[in-house]
Scaffold this active site. Structure first.
Site, short mmCIF file in Angstrom:
data_model
loop_
_atom_site.label_atom_id
_atom_site.label_comp_id
_atom_site.label_asym_id
_atom_site.label_seq_id
_atom_site.Cartn_x
_atom_site.Cartn_y
_atom_site.Cartn_z
CB ALA A 66 -10.71 -123.43 -45.67
CG ASP A 67 -11.80 -118.74 -40.82
OD1 ASP A 67 -11.13 -117.35 -41.85
OD2 ASP A 67 -12.61 -118.45 -39.67
CB THR A 68 -7.34 -121.58 -40.38
OG1 THR A 68 -7.71 -122.85 -41.07
CG2 THR A 68 -6.56 -122.18 -39.37
#
Length: 182
Positions: A66-68
């Site tokens: 995941a990447d935010t």
């Protein structure tokens, strides 16, 4: 086995809250910081890179990357490098609405992938320097995209948000669980 390819304590907490059984493993992955890319595409690339690095070592397992990122004026705000950058980020966000994008890449056994991105919108209150400094005294902002955490004293700086709160925190768990069950 389910592997979370992330060091984020917030992502771990969100999965644990839902009773998901998983392990954490992180491998080096080259992330892009290309401001010319659209938010979902940039986050998707980085999420896939993180997951691919771990999936290469565990092809028989399910791997989640995941990447935010926080985006304002189509510019990505990652984690601040120092106090001055954190203050500048919070000043830039104050009194305005910005987008929070989390992309998730799920690598399944056998090479199948299931990817998605979630967008939420957060509106900051008008902030003065005293509020920004007080907030930074209360919250460790250096490991957070945009130099803030909605779940930590967010009432000091945030007027409202639209979308999935877990997405703003760093992992849209409801949607992830739907993908894993499909």
């Amino acid at each position: 086995m389910l592997i979370l390819a992330s060091q984020s304590p917030r992502r771990r907490d969100l999965l644990q809250r839902e009773g998901v059984d998983f392990v954490v493993e992180v491998q080096p992955a080259e992330e892009l910081h290309d401001a010319t890319m659209k938010p979902a595409a940039l986050c998707a690339h980085n999420a896939a890179a993180k997951a691919a690095a771990v999936a290469a070592l565990h092809p028989q397992d399910i791997v989640i990357g995941a990447d935010t990122l926080v985006f304002i004026d189509d510019m990505p705000l990652g984690k601040p490098a120092d106090e001055a950058e954190a203050i500048a980020m919070l000043q830039r966000l104050q009194g305005r609405t910005h987008c929070v994008c989390t992309a998730v890449a799920v690598f399944m056994p056998g090479g199948e992938r299931r990817d998605f991105a979630e967008l939420s919108h957060v509106t900051f209150k008008a902030l003065d320097e005293a509020i920004i400094r007080r907030y930074m005294e209360l919250v460790h902002v250096y490991d957070k995209a945009g130099a803030y955490a909605i779940q930590e004293h967010g009432d000091m700086i945030i007027e409202r948000f639209e979308g999935d709160l877990d997405n703003v925190i760093g992992l849209p768990v409801t949607r992830l669980l739907q993908v894993l069950k499909a």
